[in-house]
Design a protein around this motif. Structure first.
Motif, short mmCIF file in Angstrom:
data_model
loop_
_atom_site.label_atom_id
_atom_site.label_comp_id
_atom_site.label_asym_id
_atom_site.label_seq_id
_atom_site.Cartn_x
_atom_site.Cartn_y
_atom_site.Cartn_z
N GLY A 1 -3.84 -5.86 -2.49
CA GLY A 1 -3.96 -6.80 -1.38
C GLY A 1 -5.41 -6.90 -0.96
N THR B 1 -4.47 -10.98 3.01
CA THR B 1 -3.06 -10.60 2.92
C THR B 1 -2.45 -10.53 4.31
OG1 THR B 1 -3.50 -9.34 0.91
CG2 THR B 1 -1.44 -8.87 2.06
N GLN C 1 0.85 -1.18 0.00
CA GLN C 1 0.00 0.00 0.00
C GLN C 1 0.88 1.23 0.00
OE1 GLN C 1 -2.76 0.38 3.27
NE2 GLN C 1 -3.65 2.29 2.48
N GLU D 1 -3.16 0.46 -3.80
CA GLU D 1 -3.20 -0.62 -2.84
C GLU D 1 -3.43 -1.93 -3.57
OE1 GLU D 1 -5.98 -2.11 0.94
OE2 GLU D 1 -5.88 0.02 0.41
N TRP E 1 2.15 -6.81 4.60
CA TRP E 1 1.96 -5.59 3.82
C TRP E 1 3.25 -4.77 3.80
CZ3 TRP E 1 -2.41 -4.05 1.17
CH2 TRP E 1 -3.57 -4.78 1.41
#
Length: 329
Positions: A60, A64, A53, A58, A67
């Motif tokens: 995912g 997820t 992100q 973004e 990250w």
């Protein structure tokens, strides 16, 4: 493997239901590339177990687990969710760059860890960091030092100061590398997009003669052009980059680095109250990071466009942004 292996291993070590992992990267390009690499190593599509992100983007979903995010994303998340519910581990990568948002994130996370979230795991990582003060701040005792494997890189310096325009110096250094038998890709570090454009124009004739693909790489480029610079090509290429390629990602095929020793440094003018963007000399730690890009996959060479005396006169580490920028924001 520091950026790509450690965070996933930490996620795997969390107890069942222990939450997700966040990895703070100093740049959007680094966050995207690191997430893509980890997903490839897991044999998955990006956005499944691993996502990223960044500002306005973004990749995912709900499933997820890991990250990769830029530093500002975490700051905004802490404002909306002060306890970071559902997060078990936070990794601050490339901490040596000491961005303002990174220092702020560490302070907020440490306060959270001391208060509502003593279970939160914090990891600070860097290849060139003076780690002892950070370890002391985190209360972990001695820092964990892991010797990394790096191929040897031969460092060459300019014999004397060069007063020619920077683009001409880059062309000469690249011509010298080609004459010595450049058998891979080159990476040139320049302070900004304007310098990259001038160097690209200066190298046009040499690139045509040597059948080189000369590509820019900086944060203002569209994602497609950034990916084009990083992906393997069918011919030798030379990447003209700002310090976005200095850390966090490995560009396959690079065996030679040309380092201008310069970067565009963000600061603040107390007289005008306005931010400044000045071209300044990078620290010794940054120069070491840049040279190391040539030895990621095999032995390489780094040509520094400055003298050994210039290198010795530089500060060991960069001044943190919190000491340079206006803190009103």
């Amino acid at each position: 493997g520091k950026t790509t292996r450690v965070p996933w291993a930490l996620c795997q070590s969390l107890p069942a239901g222990g939450g997700k992992g966040l990895v703070l990267e100093p740049r959007r390009l680094a966050a995207r590339m690191a997430a893509r690499r980890v997903a490839e190593e897991l044999g998955e599509k990006l956005g499944e177990s691993v996502g990223y992100q960044v500002r306005f983007e973004e990749v995912g979903g709900r499933e997820t687990r890991l990250w990769f995010v830029t530093e500002g994303v975490l700051t905004r998340r802490l404002l909306s969710d002060p306890t970071l519910a559902g997060v078990g581990v936070v990794v601050l990568d490339e901490f040596h760059e000491r961005h303002l948002q990174t220092d702020l994130a560490l302070a907020l996370l440490r306060r959270l860890q001391r208060g509502a979230r003593p279970d939160l795991c914090l990891v600070v990582m860097s290849a060139t960091l003076d780690a002892a003060p950070v370890a002391d701040y985190l209360g972990t005792g001695a820092p964990l030092e892991i010797p990394g494997m790096s191929h040897p890189v031969r460092v060459e310096y300019a014999p004397r100061p060069d007063d020619r325009p920077l683009a001409a110096q880059v062309e000469s250094a690249l011509e010298r590398l080609c004459a010595a038998g450049l058998d891979g890709d080159g990476l040139v570090f320049l302070p900004g997009a304007a310098e990259i454009r001038r160097a690209q124009a200066a190298c046009t004739r040499l690139a045509a003669r040597e059948n080189l693909l000369v590509l820019p790489l900086h944060g203002e480029l569209p994602v497609e052009e950034q990916d084009r610079a990083i992906r393997p090509a069918s011919q030798r290429k030379v990447i003209l980059s700002t310090n976005v390629a200095e850390s966090s990602l490995t560009i396959e095929g690079v065996v030679a680095v040309i380092d201008s020793g310069l970067a565009r440094i963000v600061g603040h003018s107390p007289w005008s109250g306005l931010p400044t963007h000045e071209v300044a000399r990078v620290s010794q730690a940054a120069a070491v990071q840049r040279a190391g890009r040539a030895g990621r996959t095999r032995p390489g060479v780094c040509r520094r466009l400055y003298t050994p005396q210039d290198f010795q006169a530089r500060p060991a580490h960069p001044a943190p942004e919190i000491a340079r920028e206006d803190l009103a924001g």
